[in-house]
Scaffold this motif. Sequence first.
Motif, PDB file in Angstrom:
ATOM      1  N   ALA A  76       0.960   4.190  -2.978  1.00 44.44           N
ATOM      2  CA  ALA A  76       0.785   5.586  -2.655  1.00 44.44           C
ATOM      3  C   ALA A  76       2.016   6.486  -3.200  1.00 44.44           C
ATOM      4  O   ALA A  76       1.972   7.591  -3.540  1.00 44.44           O
ATOM      5  N   TYR A 120      -6.026  -3.020  -4.520  1.00 46.23           N
ATOM      6  CA  TYR A 120      -5.260  -3.276  -3.091  1.00 46.23           C
ATOM      7  C   TYR A 120      -6.222  -3.561  -2.101  1.00 46.23           C
ATOM      8  O   TYR A 120      -7.159  -2.742  -1.573  1.00 46.23           O
ATOM      9  N   GLY A 167      -2.742   3.617   0.587  1.00 43.22           N
ATOM     10  CA  GLY A 167      -1.819   3.882   1.373  1.00 43.22           C
ATOM     11  C   GLY A 167      -2.200   3.760   3.060  1.00 43.22           C
ATOM     12  O   GLY A 167      -1.753   3.538   3.848  1.00 43.22           O
ATOM     13  N   LEU A 168      -3.594   4.626   2.809  1.00 38.75           N
ATOM     14  CA  LEU A 168      -4.048   4.979   4.186  1.00 38.75           C
ATOM     15  C   LEU A 168      -4.792   3.488   4.568  1.00 38.75           C
ATOM     16  O   LEU A 168      -4.463   3.272   6.055  1.00 38.75           O
ATOM     17  N   TRP A 175       1.395   3.001  -8.470  1.00 41.95           N
ATOM     18  CA  TRP A 175       0.302   2.765  -9.344  1.00 41.95           C
ATOM     19  C   TRP A 175       0.584   2.855 -10.685  1.00 41.95           C
ATOM     20  O   TRP A 175      -0.077   2.439 -11.432  1.00 41.95           O
ATOM     21  N   SER A 199      -6.712   7.094  -5.441  1.00 41.69           N
ATOM     22  CA  SER A 199      -7.034   5.911  -5.276  1.00 41.69           C
ATOM     23  C   SER A 199      -5.823   5.112  -4.446  1.00 41.69           C
ATOM     24  O   SER A 199      -5.867   4.419  -3.542  1.00 41.69           O
ATOM     25  N   ALA A 200      -4.522   5.673  -5.101  1.00 41.88           N
ATOM     26  CA  ALA A 200      -3.235   5.172  -4.316  1.00 41.88           C
ATOM     27  C   ALA A 200      -3.163   5.543  -3.020  1.00 41.88           C
ATOM     28  O   ALA A 200      -2.748   4.910  -2.006  1.00 41.88           O
ATOM     29  N   SER A 201      -3.506   6.726  -2.631  1.00 43.16           N
ATOM     30  CA  SER A 201      -3.345   7.317  -1.611  1.00 43.16           C
ATOM     31  C   SER A 201      -4.371   6.579  -0.440  1.00 43.16           C
ATOM     32  O   SER A 201      -4.026   6.357   0.681  1.00 43.16           O
ATOM     33  N   GLN A 208      -3.592   8.567  -8.677  1.00 47.11           N
ATOM     34  CA  GLN A 208      -2.835   8.896  -7.279  1.00 47.11           C
ATOM     35  C   GLN A 208      -3.979   9.092  -6.076  1.00 47.11           C
ATOM     36  O   GLN A 208      -3.363   8.491  -5.080  1.00 47.11           O
ATOM     37  N   GLY A 238       0.939  -1.329  -0.029  1.00 47.21           N
ATOM     38  CA  GLY A 238       0.075  -0.002   0.096  1.00 47.21           C
ATOM     39  C   GLY A 238       0.710   1.283  -0.043  1.00 47.21           C
ATOM     40  O   GLY A 238       0.624   2.266  -0.687  1.00 47.21           O
ATOM     41  N   PHE A 239       2.056   1.179   0.950  1.00 44.32           N
ATOM     42  CA  PHE A 239       2.805   2.342   0.854  1.00 44.32           C
ATOM     43  C   PHE A 239       3.442   2.627  -0.536  1.00 44.32           C
ATOM     44  O   PHE A 239       3.525   3.807  -0.974  1.00 44.32           O
ATOM     45  N   VAL A 248      -7.268   0.589  -7.589  1.00 42.90           N
ATOM     46  CA  VAL A 248      -6.280   1.779  -7.637  1.00 42.90           C
ATOM     47  C   VAL A 248      -6.073   2.084  -9.124  1.00 42.90           C
ATOM     48  O   VAL A 248      -6.135   1.333 -10.058  1.00 42.90           O
TER      49      VAL A 248
END
Length: 422
Positions: free
Chosen positions: A141, A158, A173-174, A145, A168-170, A166, A137-138, A163
């Motif tokens: 983010a 994920y 990461g959350l 992606w 959805s990638a963030s 950016q 996930g990190f 994803v």
Amino acid sequence: MDTDSGTGRARAVLTAGLRALGLALLALCGSLVLLVLTLVSLLLIPAGAGLITTPWVLAGVRAHADRRRLLAARWCGVRIPSAYRAVPAGAKPWTRTFRLLGDPAVRRDVRWLPVDAVAGFGTALVPAALVFCPLEGFALALGLWRVFTDGTYVGWWYGFVPVSGQGSASLAGLLGVALLVAAGFLTPALLRAHFLLTRAVLAPGRGELAERVRVLTQSRRDAVDASAAELRRIERDLHDGAQARLVAVGMDLGTVEALIERDPGKARELLARARRSSAEALGELRDLVRGVHPPVLAERGLGDAVRALALRSPVPTEVAVDIGGGRAAAPVESAAYFAVSEVLTNAVKHSGAGRIRVELRHREGMLRIAVTDDGGGGAVVGAGSGLSGVGRRLGTFDGVLAVSSPAGGPTVVTMEIPCVLS
């Protein structure tokens, strides 16, 4: 202080995740392979070949189960009783095979293999995933992606997050942060759950008390037999060695008494021989005492006694001791000392090792001894080997023995004895 505490907790979670990952691989590969080998070997029994292969395969299954018992006690404090029935040394293949198959502990080991390969794998994989999946996930983010999508379509999932850019990638990461927080709370408990599942299958059921009584009875019988054999050895060594020399000294002194005036030269010669014989008898008595209870063990403890063994070993032997300044009970120290002595003797005689390492540690009421050599491997428990005697010696004190010795080496013999240090 808070920083040190957070660092320590992060290290503990990472360690638990690595252990869980190792257990998952061990469950999937080790248990699955042993299950297949066991089934094939059992199917070959009617053809006769299984009578030869089954004891070896079941010895591997037992070593695999004993290894899990050691890890359960060491990593999570989960004690899994070991209650195997002894098989007579030198038993014929037919007798040996069916004695093993008639042992409830062996049957539990075999039933545990498919459980471990499926449920054990799952219960180990989940905590490992909680620790390591946040890394994905990190990475998403931080820009990974872009490898999977140009932002116009969903190129990667994920968890439940699609994803596609950016934003959805963030979110991924959350989600990774949330998983990492959950790992901090759940991973140790899930790792313990894995070992509790193992105990539920491997530990004796309602007949545990009866089985425990049987094991203790067998251990007591083994201890009595070992004591009787040791007494016979002492009597034999005294009769054939020191006693014979002392009788010869007495005869020489009697002859000296008769010759001292008539032939002083001959008398001096006999006196010199009597002195040599008495010195040899004294040396043999010292060796005999050292074989019963080495003075260095009584005076300086287990650590120094094992170091003395290492100094006498013809193979370079390194010893690491971490048992503090305490002493275990004398019978436990004696059992541990002679167990190490037997394992070192086996390594010197049979392994072809160039180096040996002995580690002694005491943690949480458990004395743990590991003897590692870089020899050719192939050591097994059973078939009348010296390691069987070591296992019986440790069993008298509720100790366990595990052997890892793949072809080509290295060989690791691990012994654990529950005890407290004074």
